[in-house]
Design a protein around this motif. Structure first.
Motif, PDB file in Angstrom:
ATOM      1  N   HIS A 234       0.861  -1.190   0.000  1.00 41.20           N
ATOM      2  CA  HIS A 234       0.000   0.000   0.000  1.00 41.20           C
ATOM      3  C   HIS A 234       0.897   1.239   0.000  1.00 41.20           C
ATOM      4  CE1 HIS A 234      -3.002   2.930   1.138  1.00 41.20           C
ATOM      5  NE2 HIS A 234      -3.965   1.999   1.173  1.00 41.20           N
ATOM      6  N   GLY A 235       0.512   2.269  -0.770  1.00 40.72           N
ATOM      7  CA  GLY A 235       1.326   3.464  -0.839  1.00 40.72           C
ATOM      8  C   GLY A 235       1.470   4.179   0.494  1.00 40.72           C
ATOM      9  N   ALA A 236       0.570   3.904   1.438  1.00 39.27           N
ATOM     10  CA  ALA A 236       0.643   4.531   2.763  1.00 39.27           C
ATOM     11  C   ALA A 236       1.644   3.840   3.679  1.00 39.27           C
ATOM     12  CB  ALA A 236      -0.743   4.518   3.411  1.00 39.27           C
ATOM     13  N   TYR A 237       2.095   2.640   3.285  1.00 39.80           N
ATOM     14  CA  TYR A 237       3.003   1.868   4.138  1.00 39.80           C
ATOM     15  C   TYR A 237       4.241   1.436   3.331  1.00 39.80           C
ATOM     16  CZ  TYR A 237      -1.578   1.596   6.325  1.00 39.80           C
ATOM     17  OH  TYR A 237      -2.818   1.921   6.829  1.00 39.80           O
ATOM     18  N   PRO A 238       5.042   2.398   2.865  1.00 38.54           N
ATOM     19  CA  PRO A 238       6.171   2.066   1.989  1.00 38.54           C
ATOM     20  C   PRO A 238       7.217   1.186   2.649  1.00 38.54           C
ATOM     21  CG  PRO A 238       6.290   4.357   2.740  1.00 38.54           C
ATOM     22  CD  PRO A 238       4.950   3.845   3.132  1.00 38.54           C
ATOM     23  N   GLY A 279       5.263   1.272 -14.889  1.00 45.07           N
ATOM     24  CA  GLY A 279       5.091   0.559 -13.629  1.00 45.07           C
ATOM     25  C   GLY A 279       3.936   1.133 -12.848  1.00 45.07           C
ATOM     26  N   GLY A 280       3.167   0.269 -12.261  1.00 45.17           N
ATOM     27  CA  GLY A 280       2.070   0.727 -11.414  1.00 45.17           C
ATOM     28  C   GLY A 280       0.774   0.947 -12.156  1.00 45.17           C
ATOM     29  N   THR A 281      -0.346   0.869 -11.381  1.00 43.58           N
ATOM     30  CA  THR A 281      -1.674   1.062 -11.948  1.00 43.58           C
ATOM     31  C   THR A 281      -2.503   2.083 -11.170  1.00 43.58           C
ATOM     32  OG1 THR A 281      -2.507  -0.794 -10.619  1.00 43.58           O
ATOM     33  CG2 THR A 281      -1.776  -1.283 -12.877  1.00 43.58           C
ATOM     34  N   PRO A 287       3.971  -0.600  -6.936  1.00 47.22           N
ATOM     35  CA  PRO A 287       3.908  -1.793  -7.783  1.00 47.22           C
ATOM     36  C   PRO A 287       4.980  -2.815  -7.440  1.00 47.22           C
ATOM     37  CG  PRO A 287       5.000  -0.038  -8.963  1.00 47.22           C
ATOM     38  CD  PRO A 287       4.526   0.560  -7.653  1.00 47.22           C
ATOM     39  N   GLU A 288       4.798  -3.970  -7.993  1.00 46.25           N
ATOM     40  CA  GLU A 288       5.775  -5.043  -7.785  1.00 46.25           C
ATOM     41  C   GLU A 288       6.951  -4.922  -8.742  1.00 46.25           C
ATOM     42  OE1 GLU A 288       5.204  -9.547  -6.423  1.00 46.25           O
ATOM     43  OE2 GLU A 288       4.406  -9.160  -8.446  1.00 46.25           O
ATOM     44  N   ASN A 289       6.655  -4.491  -9.971  1.00 36.87           N
ATOM     45  CA  ASN A 289       7.690  -4.427 -11.008  1.00 36.87           C
ATOM     46  C   ASN A 289       7.652  -3.094 -11.748  1.00 36.87           C
ATOM     47  OD1 ASN A 289       8.393  -7.172 -10.550  1.00 36.87           O
ATOM     48  ND2 ASN A 289       6.732  -7.834 -11.896  1.00 36.87           N
ATOM     49  N   VAL A 290       8.792  -2.687 -12.263  1.00 39.73           N
ATOM     50  CA  VAL A 290       8.891  -1.557 -13.185  1.00 39.73           C
ATOM     51  C   VAL A 290       9.750  -2.000 -14.372  1.00 39.73           C
ATOM     52  CG1 VAL A 290       9.902   0.738 -13.544  1.00 39.73           C
ATOM     53  CG2 VAL A 290       8.590   0.265 -11.472  1.00 39.73           C
TER      54      VAL A 290
END
Length: 436
Positions: A234-238, A279-281, A287-290
């Motif tokens: 989650h973007g809130a928990y980098p 990368g990312g949606t 995301p997992e991959n770039v």
């Protein structure tokens, strides 16, 4: 006795030079007479561009034109390529002339009555199709050259092979194409080619000018793909992630040190560019991959090796430092060798270019970090590749729209110079063999 022999030899040289001047004047007259037809061809191609290995309509027009001139025609070479063979009335060398045919996935912005409105799907995106690199002019010029030379067939000392090549900009994913594939399919054989000439229009060189360079003139190129594998969160928990976006940013920054700190740029130019990153949606999901894609350019095999090794080292080690994994593919899908103008051939044919355009209009240029698959032909036979001015007179080379852009524009008044140059290179090369 010796004096009489010398006088006779000088007279023979003078006669040959006079005859060649007359021939070149005839070429000029014929080329000028074809200007409007040439422009009409170019505008038709421009309005109806086709991507690499899809030049079906384009190649059909070219083949039909060559056939009407009585030229032996081969179609379907390297998928959509066309080859014409014009056998002269007298024995001599085989000279190949090449033009490329494909357009680019670019949406045109130029306000022209013949602007492209063609749309297609490319890399899963709807895009416009445009001749944004001048291949439309290359085809039209070579069609005019074929018409001029075929009208002189009985006086030709040799054979001319007209090569209309697909997919110069690269074949679609999963396909083969371009000059490399034409060479593999024997385009330089049967009859065996002795030399090859080619030109490229340039939107940032003034019309009436020709620019050239002996030796390495355009860069060798490899594309690359780097896949960075991290851990999604989650973007809130980098802190729960291994963020491949951050890692990719560090890799991109690190790659810029290859040219600035590893390549000796006082000897040869080089380029490392990342042109796409995916990368990312969603804004709040790490995301997992770039995946990154890019290009490297070089002028020596040593620099090619140095750059490739450093791309791999920087990507892999940087990813490891952040707890991620980087997978590097270089080259990824294509690789072109250095476009190398045979030094002896260039020196031999320079007077022809100067006589055609005027000595003051033939200019030596520095190396170009763009690439050309004409280089595959030059690996097999001596070749000369030069640039033809397409910028309006008085234009600014810095602000003129560059190639591969939606605003790419050509001044059509310079096209006949290209016809004259290719015709005269062919005839003068044949005459040099005849007069030995």
């Amino acid at each position: 006795m010796m004096k009489r022999v010398l006088i006779a030899a000088l007279a023979l040289v003078s006669f040959a030079a006079s005859a060649q001047t007359t021939t070149n004047a005839l070429v000029s007259k014929k080329a000028d007479a074809l200007e409007q037809k040439l422009i009409a061809w170019r505008r038709d191609f421009h309005e109806h561009p086709e991507l690499g290995n899809r030049e079906v309509r384009t190649s059909g027009i070219i083949a039909k034109h060559l056939q009407t001139l009585g030229i032996e025609v081969q179609t379907g070479v390297a998928k959509t390529g066309v080859v014409g063979i014009l056998k002269g009335g007298k024995p001599g060398p085989v000279v190949a002339l090449r033009a490329d045919m494909d357009g680019l996935p670019v949406t045109e912005r130029v306000n022209l009555p013949f602007a492209s409105k063609v749309k297609t799907t490319y890399n899963d995106q709807e895009v416009g199709v445009m001749h944004a690199c001048g291949h439309d002019s290359h085809m039209a010029i070579l069609m005019a050259v074929a018409e001029v030379l075929s009208s002189m067939k009985k006086d030709l000392h040799g054979t001319v092979k007209f090569i209309f090549q697909p997919a110069e900009e690269g074949a679609p994913a999963g396909e083969k194409g371009g000059a490399e594939e034409m060479v593999k399919q024997g385009v330089l054989d049967n009859p065996k080619v002795d030399v090859i000439f080619g030109l490229h229009i340039n939107s940032q060189t003034e019309v009436g000018k020709i620019v050239y360079r002996p030796g390495g003139t355009m860069a060798g190129v490899s594309d690359l793909q780097i896949t960075v594998k991290g851990r999604s969160a989650h973007g809130a928990y980098p802190w729960s992630s291994v963020d491949p976006v951050v890692v990719s940013a560090q890799i991109i920054t690190g790659l810029q040190t290859i040219v600035s700190r590893n390549v000796n740029v006082t000897e040869n130019p080089a380029v490392v560019t990342i042109g796409a990153i995916k990368g990312g949606t969603r804004f709040n999901i790490i995301p997992e991959n770039v995946v990154m894609q890019g290009t490297v350019r070089y002028f020596t095999e040593a620099d090619q090796k140095l750059i490739s090794e450093n791309v791999k080292r920087i990507a892999i080690k940087t990813a490891e430092a952040y707890g991620a994994i980087a997978e590097v593919q270089i080259p990824y899908s294509n690789q072109y060798p250095l476009t190398f103008n045979d030094v002896t051939l260039t020196e031999k044919m320079l007077p022809t270019l100067q006589a055609t355009a005027g000595k003051a209009n033939v200019l030596l240029r520095p190396p170009v970090t763009g690439a050309e698959d004409f280089s595959f032909f030059q690996q097999k036979v001596p070749g000369l590749f030069f640039f033809l001015g397409g910028m309006p007179k008085g234009g600014n080379a810095i602000t003129a729209p560059s190639h591969h852009t939606p605003d790419f524009y050509l001044d059509e008044s310079g096209f006949t110079l290209g016809v004259k140059a290719l015709c005269n290179l062919t005839l003068d090369y044949m005459a040099s063999g005849k007069n030995k």
